[in-house]
Design a protein around this motif. Structure first.
Motif, PDB file in Angstrom:
ATOM      1  N   GLN A 155       0.844  -1.204   0.000  1.00  0.00           N
ATOM      2  CA  GLN A 155       0.000   0.000   0.000  1.00  0.00           C
ATOM      3  C   GLN A 155       0.872   1.245   0.000  1.00  0.00           C
ATOM      4  OE1 GLN A 155      -2.813   0.015   3.238  1.00  0.00           O
ATOM      5  NE2 GLN A 155      -4.177  -1.420   2.233  1.00  0.00           N
ATOM      6  N   GLY A 156       0.386   2.261  -0.725  1.00  0.00           N
ATOM      7  CA  GLY A 156       1.011   3.576  -0.682  1.00  0.00           C
ATOM      8  C   GLY A 156       2.377   3.675  -1.320  1.00  0.00           C
ATOM      9  N   LEU A 157       2.643   2.869  -2.363  1.00  0.00           N
ATOM     10  CA  LEU A 157       3.923   3.007  -3.067  1.00  0.00           C
ATOM     11  C   LEU A 157       3.948   4.345  -3.812  1.00  0.00           C
ATOM     12  CD1 LEU A 157       4.300  -0.591  -4.566  1.00  0.00           C
ATOM     13  CD2 LEU A 157       5.249   0.295  -2.438  1.00  0.00           C
ATOM     14  N   PRO A 158       5.129   4.899  -4.088  1.00  0.00           N
ATOM     15  CA  PRO A 158       5.170   6.197  -4.765  1.00  0.00           C
ATOM     16  C   PRO A 158       4.849   6.082  -6.249  1.00  0.00           C
ATOM     17  CG  PRO A 158       7.390   5.374  -4.440  1.00  0.00           C
ATOM     18  CD  PRO A 158       6.480   4.405  -3.748  1.00  0.00           C
ATOM     19  N   ILE A 159       4.358   7.178  -6.812  1.00  0.00           N
ATOM     20  CA  ILE A 159       4.191   7.282  -8.264  1.00  0.00           C
ATOM     21  C   ILE A 159       5.511   7.810  -8.826  1.00  0.00           C
ATOM     22  CG2 ILE A 159       2.865   8.361 -10.120  1.00  0.00           C
ATOM     23  CD1 ILE A 159       1.130   6.592  -8.425  1.00  0.00           C
ATOM     24  N   VAL A 160       6.129   7.088  -9.737  1.00  0.00           N
ATOM     25  CA  VAL A 160       7.422   7.479 -10.297  1.00  0.00           C
ATOM     26  C   VAL A 160       7.216   7.905 -11.745  1.00  0.00           C
ATOM     27  CG1 VAL A 160       9.788   6.749 -10.757  1.00  0.00           C
ATOM     28  CG2 VAL A 160       8.572   5.800  -8.793  1.00  0.00           C
ATOM     29  N   ASN A 161       7.553   9.170 -12.032  1.00  0.00           N
ATOM     30  CA  ASN A 161       7.387   9.702 -13.404  1.00  0.00           C
ATOM     31  C   ASN A 161       5.970   9.465 -13.922  1.00  0.00           C
ATOM     32  OD1 ASN A 161      10.120  10.395 -13.378  1.00  0.00           O
ATOM     33  ND2 ASN A 161      10.716   8.383 -14.162  1.00  0.00           N
ATOM     34  N   GLY A 162       4.988   9.694 -13.030  1.00  0.00           N
ATOM     35  CA  GLY A 162       3.593   9.618 -13.442  1.00  0.00           C
ATOM     36  C   GLY A 162       3.004   8.224 -13.492  1.00  0.00           C
ATOM     37  N   ASP A 165       4.261   0.695 -11.861  1.00  0.00           N
ATOM     38  CA  ASP A 165       4.054  -0.693 -12.294  1.00  0.00           C
ATOM     39  C   ASP A 165       4.938  -1.578 -11.416  1.00  0.00           C
ATOM     40  OD1 ASP A 165       2.460   0.306 -14.312  1.00  0.00           O
ATOM     41  OD2 ASP A 165       4.047   0.295 -15.810  1.00  0.00           O
ATOM     42  N   PRO A 166       4.497  -1.865 -10.183  1.00  0.00           N
ATOM     43  CA  PRO A 166       5.414  -2.488  -9.221  1.00  0.00           C
ATOM     44  C   PRO A 166       5.521  -4.006  -9.362  1.00  0.00           C
ATOM     45  CG  PRO A 166       3.325  -1.984  -8.181  1.00  0.00           C
ATOM     46  CD  PRO A 166       3.208  -1.500  -9.593  1.00  0.00           C
ATOM     47  N   TYR A 167       6.680  -4.508  -8.939  1.00  0.00           N
ATOM     48  CA  TYR A 167       6.861  -5.942  -8.709  1.00  0.00           C
ATOM     49  C   TYR A 167       7.813  -6.087  -7.532  1.00  0.00           C
ATOM     50  CZ  TYR A 167      11.418  -5.659 -11.110  1.00  0.00           C
ATOM     51  OH  TYR A 167      12.705  -5.349 -11.466  1.00  0.00           O
ATOM     52  N   ALA A 168       7.888  -7.283  -6.970  1.00  0.00           N
ATOM     53  CA  ALA A 168       8.743  -7.528  -5.810  1.00  0.00           C
ATOM     54  C   ALA A 168       9.716  -8.643  -6.124  1.00  0.00           C
ATOM     55  CB  ALA A 168       7.896  -7.892  -4.592  1.00  0.00           C
ATOM     56  N   THR A 169      10.927  -8.527  -5.596  1.00  0.00           N
ATOM     57  CA  THR A 169      11.858  -9.664  -5.584  1.00  0.00           C
ATOM     58  C   THR A 169      11.984 -10.135  -4.141  1.00  0.00           C
ATOM     59  OG1 THR A 169      13.792  -8.225  -5.331  1.00  0.00           O
ATOM     60  CG2 THR A 169      13.176  -8.850  -7.572  1.00  0.00           C
ATOM     61  N   VAL A 185       4.539  -8.451 -12.495  1.00  0.00           N
ATOM     62  CA  VAL A 185       4.403  -6.992 -12.479  1.00  0.00           C
ATOM     63  C   VAL A 185       2.921  -6.653 -12.429  1.00  0.00           C
ATOM     64  CG1 VAL A 185       4.793  -4.852 -13.765  1.00  0.00           C
ATOM     65  CG2 VAL A 185       6.545  -6.644 -13.754  1.00  0.00           C
ATOM     66  N   LYS A 186       2.534  -5.747 -11.530  1.00  0.00           N
ATOM     67  CA  LYS A 186       1.154  -5.259 -11.458  1.00  0.00           C
ATOM     68  C   LYS A 186       1.107  -3.875 -12.103  1.00  0.00           C
ATOM     69  CE  LYS A 186      -0.478  -8.778  -9.171  1.00  0.00           C
ATOM     70  NZ  LYS A 186      -1.486  -9.668  -9.745  1.00  0.00           N
ATOM     71  N   LYS A 187       0.305  -3.740 -13.133  1.00  0.00           N
ATOM     72  CA  LYS A 187       0.304  -2.516 -13.938  1.00  0.00           C
ATOM     73  C   LYS A 187      -0.575  -1.427 -13.310  1.00  0.00           C
ATOM     74  CE  LYS A 187       2.713  -3.571 -17.742  1.00  0.00           C
ATOM     75  NZ  LYS A 187       3.824  -2.741 -18.208  1.00  0.00           N
ATOM     76  N   LYS A 188      -0.085  -0.202 -13.378  1.00  0.00           N
ATOM     77  CA  LYS A 188      -0.835   1.003 -13.052  1.00  0.00           C
ATOM     78  C   LYS A 188      -1.519   0.939 -11.686  1.00  0.00           C
ATOM     79  CE  LYS A 188      -1.747   2.519 -17.777  1.00  0.00           C
ATOM     80  NZ  LYS A 188      -2.760   2.848 -18.767  1.00  0.00           N
ATOM     81  N   THR A 189      -0.771   0.664 -10.668  1.00  0.00           N
ATOM     82  CA  THR A 189      -1.327   0.714  -9.310  1.00  0.00           C
ATOM     83  C   THR A 189      -0.193   0.938  -8.320  1.00  0.00           C
ATOM     84  OG1 THR A 189      -2.541  -0.474  -7.598  1.00  0.00           O
ATOM     85  CG2 THR A 189      -1.205  -1.816  -9.073  1.00  0.00           C
ATOM     86  N   ASN A 190      -0.469   1.722  -7.298  1.00  0.00           N
ATOM     87  CA  ASN A 190       0.520   1.827  -6.225  1.00  0.00           C
ATOM     88  C   ASN A 190       0.034   1.097  -4.974  1.00  0.00           C
ATOM     89  OD1 ASN A 190      -1.442   3.687  -5.535  1.00  0.00           O
ATOM     90  ND2 ASN A 190       0.008   5.135  -4.666  1.00  0.00           N
ATOM     91  N   PHE A 640      -9.859   3.524 -12.694  1.00  0.00           N
ATOM     92  CA  PHE A 640      -9.010   3.857 -13.841  1.00  0.00           C
ATOM     93  C   PHE A 640      -7.527   3.687 -13.528  1.00  0.00           C
ATOM     94  CE2 PHE A 640     -12.870   6.504 -14.246  1.00  0.00           C
ATOM     95  CZ  PHE A 640     -13.342   6.013 -15.451  1.00  0.00           C
ATOM     96  N   LYS A 641      -7.211   3.029 -12.390  1.00  0.00           N
ATOM     97  CA  LYS A 641      -5.818   2.876 -11.947  1.00  0.00           C
ATOM     98  C   LYS A 641      -5.156   4.242 -11.813  1.00  0.00           C
ATOM     99  CE  LYS A 641      -5.942  -1.695 -12.394  1.00  0.00           C
ATOM    100  NZ  LYS A 641      -5.975  -2.581 -11.220  1.00  0.00           N
ATOM    101  N   MET A 642      -5.908   5.225 -11.291  1.00  0.00           N
ATOM    102  CA  MET A 642      -5.399   6.587 -11.130  1.00  0.00           C
ATOM    103  C   MET A 642      -5.724   7.081  -9.726  1.00  0.00           C
ATOM    104  SD  MET A 642      -6.643   8.037 -14.830  1.00  0.00           S
ATOM    105  CE  MET A 642      -6.149   9.738 -14.629  1.00  0.00           C
ATOM    106  N   LYS A 643      -4.734   7.740  -9.100  1.00  0.00           N
ATOM    107  CA  LYS A 643      -4.913   8.258  -7.748  1.00  0.00           C
ATOM    108  C   LYS A 643      -5.637   9.598  -7.760  1.00  0.00           C
ATOM    109  CE  LYS A 643      -1.532   8.192  -4.764  1.00  0.00           C
ATOM    110  NZ  LYS A 643      -1.979   7.344  -3.652  1.00  0.00           N
TER     111      LYS A 643
END
Length: 834
Positions: A155-162, A165-169, A185-190, A640-643
């Motif tokens: 939850q609450g990951l930063p938006i980078v350059n607008g 698309d996070p993933y974890a190792t 990878v999960k697209k368009k969500t923080n 819309f995957k938008m904050k």
């Protein structure tokens, strides 16, 4: 927007003065100067930006910013950027203040060293993790251990350059091994939902045919750790961006297996590598952070009722509200919550009338009436800020904008004249500006808010009764507020009153200073106008306005705004601009085959309509009359995957809008809700998600006209009360009384002393106004009892919360330093002191 906790609401707000930066590093180019601006961020979300100061390594900003904070945060951060016309602006350095440290710097100017910024240290957000160690029997009957690591969500990951698309190792690491696996990878969500499980062998049987150089049999579980790294999948050639990491030693499984907890992401651990501290300069800030813990209304009844009776107490100096003004270090501290509380309950005019009459009775010279920083003057200042802001805007904003845009030279000091400037031409420019501003002010009487007029009426009556031989005192009593403390400061510093977005440039600032001085003197109606100026050039300039017509216009204006039983306020029909700015809106699909895309538009809200246009000043592309707004509510991010999205619901459809940040979104939702609150067809229920692909995402209903599935935000009063929460203001007053308890006790002593001796002992307590010691003492006893009861409630709430709260929960993730500090305080506090 309060954060709800069990049994109470938590409000957060911050007021910031961004002063100046000093000794920024020189630009590597030949001119060495930089064009810098400063941003204010909640963690990494920008919520405010100063103007750009050009060609300076010591830029002065002098900008103020206030906001209600609508969400939890870990750091209040300030970034200094260097503008680059051709590339992305570069960060020079940052100041990051942890939330738990904000009180250290409360309301005092502090210089902060700028710190180096790198991607590895810029983290925010939290991760939900589950670890389970289990024994597995192999085909040969030998027991080995396997570790299941489950990444549930973030939850609450930063938006980078607008985008995000996070993933974890996930890495199992030890002294002699490192084994990594990766999520999708999960697209368009923080706020990604991963829910993926990874298995690692922790120990293996002796018969295992090992290929690596270490012995699995000798591996110590206590030396192993799980490391989770969050990344933003990037399409850029520079590679994926690091979002943060967490490290969990496997020995936590000895305490509980399975282990399941939330963790705050942390900056990357650089091991022994230490960065050489670089001198990046410093930034001067003044930060006031407040956090109000507000109970339900009935808890505040005794103290609130005592305060609201203040206007009826004889003498008023013995009232609870007046006592608050006496014990606070600065009258402003007391005035702000008192005015808001009395305004909310409709008791403001009688209270200000009572304290103003008492002050006038103590005034000896009519020329000094209401000139001090008394409780009366501070309360009226606060009232004008609250009730008069729209009036100020509709009156002054067009004239101020004209002065800023036309940029005519108005310097009339011969010493300051630049080469090629004409004193006559500058004088004429300034005279025209003063005439324009004077005219709009003196013709604005009909727009003056009723509550201000009622207060001015009581000031006028009290002054005229006290100084019956001075025929002008009924005017000067009112002009000392409306001109000296309302219009003149707004002209002098328009950015502080939101009349301009930032500080004006030096030339415009000088023009506004000269206009403000002249308007202030015109409004003061002083007997010898020219003599009131220290500067000879101002006295000479003022001769243009030494005509009776100006004095008559001022008196007519003051008569109008201080008369009782005036016009119906609804007769004022001109639109008042409430808010404007760029946002992104989704096409509404008004055309059958139209594209439903997102576009940046300039939005404008008045008390008549809500419109958007392509750019500021263009004709509106679309208009929604205020009476057509059925509800204004947040829109779930998953739509819309938008904050920071919200929806303005109309009879036919909803308009979906994205604000720039969480603070802006809250401000737009609040103001739109308030102006439409009285609409007869307001909805009781709404859809929190969008209608897409033939159904509502929230309730899956297929009809686009299906009734909403969630209750709308509860109603607010539709007048000046709308910004005020009476319980929150009472809580603030309780906090003030509590922090000044030693002064309350001193005042009680003073009352006892005066009751008995009423003579030489008065010198012992010279700071308090006590007209009636016995009545004041009675009130003080009630105040102390009311404050004591609320202190007990707060202490009980803290004890209950301490018992119930789990470290590692979603509300208090592991790594929450403020909560660790809170636990330490509670464990060190003896039960009896609570």
């Amino acid at each position: 927007m309060a954060v709800e906790e069990e049994g109470l609401r938590v409000f957060q707000s911050v007021k910031i003065k961004i002063g100046e930066a000093k000794n920024l590093p020189t630009y590597p180019g030949p001119n060495k100067m930089r064009d810098c601006y400063c941003t204010v961020n909640l963690d990494q979300e920008e919520v405010f930006r100063t103007k750009i100061v050009e060609k300076s390594l010591c830029p002065f900003y002098g900008e103020d910013f206030y906001c209600e904070i609508p969400r939890s945060f870990r750091h209040l951060s300030f970034y200094i950027f260097d503008r680059d016309v051709f590339r992305r602006d570069s960060i020079i350095g940052k100041v990051a203040i942890r939330k738990e440290d904000l009180q250290k710097y409360h309301n005092r100017d502090t210089w902060f060293q700028l710190q180096h910024v790198d991607a590895d240290s810029e983290v925010q957000g939290k991760v939900h993790l589950e670890l389970r160690l289990s024994e597995v029997i192999t085909d040969s009957g030998v027991v080995c251990h396997k570790l299941a690591t489950r990444i549930l969500e973030c939850q609450g990951l930063p938006i980078v350059n607008g985008q995000c698309d996070p993933y974890a190792t996930v890495t199992l690491a030890g002294p002699c091994r490192s084994e990594a696996k990766k999520t999708k990878v999960k697209k368009k969500t923080n706020n990604p939902q991963f829910d993926e499980v990874f298995y690692f062998e922790v120990t293996r049987p002796c018969s295992y045919n090992r290929k690596s150089h270490f012995d699995f049999e000798d591996e110590d579980v206590n030396k192993l750790e799980i490391r989770v790294d969050l990344w933003n999948a990037s399409n850029l050639k520079f590679g994926d961006e690091f979002l943060g990491e967490l490290r969990v030693p496997l020995k936590v499984l000895r305490q509980s297996s399975p282990h399941e907890a939330w963790y705050f992401l942390q900056p990357r651990d650089n091991g022994s590598k230490s960065l050489k501290p670089e001198d990046l300069g410093s930034l001067r800030l003044n930060v006031v952070y407040t956090e109000d813990h507000v109970f339900s209304s009935d808890y505040y009844s005794p103290l609130r009722d005592l305060l609201l009776r203040s206007a009826d107490v004889e003498p008023v100096s013995a009232s609870a509200a007046h006592i608050l003004g006496e014990v606070c270090r600065e009258k402003q501290e007391a005035a702000v919550p008192l005015v808001r509380l009395f305004l909310h309950y409709g008791r403001l005019v009688p209270f200000i009338g009572a304290i103003a009459s008492a002050e006038v009775r103590r005034t000896q010279d009519p020329n000094t009436i209401f000139r001090g920083n008394s409780l009366t003057s501070k309360c009226i200042d606060e009232t004008m800020k609250l009730a008069g802001m729209h009036y100020l805007h509709v009156t002054l904003k067009p004239a101020i904008e004209e002065i800023c845009q036309s940029h005519k030279s108005c310097e009339i000091d011969p010493v300051r004249l630049k080469d090629g400037e004409s004193l006559e031409s500058n004088t004429e420019n300034l005279r025209q500006y003063v005439d324009r501003v004077f005219s709009v002010i003196t013709k604005s009487g009909v727009s003056c808010p009723t509550v201000m007029c009622d207060i001015f009426f009581s000031l006028r009556e009290a002054a005229a009764k006290r100084f019956q031989d001075d025929l002008d005192v009924r005017y000067t009593a009112v002009s000392s507020f409306i001109f000296l403390r309302f219009f003149a400061p707004a002209i002098l510093s328009p950015n502080l009153f939101q009349l301009t977005p930032h500080h004006t440039d030096p030339q415009t600032s000088r023009t506004l200073t000269l206009v403000s001085k002249t308007i202030q003197t015109l409004g003061s109606l002083s007997k010898s106008k020219s003599a009131s100026f220290k500067e000879s050039y101002m006295a000479a300039f003022y001769e243009f306005f030494n005509e009776q017509t100006y004095a008559d216009a001022v008196k007519n204006f003051l008569d109008l705004i201080s008369s009782s039983g005036r016009r119906d306020p609804k007769s004022v029909q001109q639109p008042i601009l409430l808010k404007e700015g760029f946002m992104i809106k989704r096409a509404q699909g008004r055309k059958r085959f139209g594209m439903k895309n997102f576009k940046k538009r300039w939005f404008r809200l008045t008390n008549h309509e809500f419109t958007y246009q392509k750019s500021k000043g263009d004709p509106p592309l679309y208009s929604i009359p205020i009476e057509n707004i059925l509800a204004v509510e947040p829109l779930e991010e998953e739509s819309f995957k938008m904050k920071n999205m919200f929806q303005v619901i109309q009879p036919e459809r909803a308009l979906y809008i994205q604000a720039n940040n969480c603070v802006e979104a809250k401000a737009w939702i609040d103001i739109l809700t308030k102006v439409s609150q009285c609409n007869q067809k307001r909805l009781a229920v709404y859809h929190p998600s969008a209608y897409l692909n033939g159904h509502w995402l929230c309730c899956r209903a297929s009809s686009d006209t299906a009734a909403g599935c969630s209750p709308c935000t509860s109603g607010l009063p539709a007048n000046i009360q709308l910004d005020i929460d009476g319980d929150r203001e009472t809580e603030r007053i309780y906090s003030l009384f509590s922090s000044y308890m030693s002064k309350l006790e001193k005042m009680q002593e003073a009352c006892g002393s005066r009751s008995v001796y009423d003579g030489p002992e008065r010198e012992e307590y010279p700071t308090f106004v006590i007209d009636d010691p016995q009545e004041t003492y009675r009130t003080l006893k009630q105040v102390v009892a009311g404050v004591g009861a609320l202190e007990q409630e707060h202490a009980q709430y803290k004890r209950d919360k301490f018992r119930k709260t789990k470290y590692g929960s979603q509300e208090h993730p592991i790594g929450d330093k403020s909560f660790q500090s809170y636990i330490r305080q509670q464990s060190e506090t003896p039960a009896h002191s609570m």
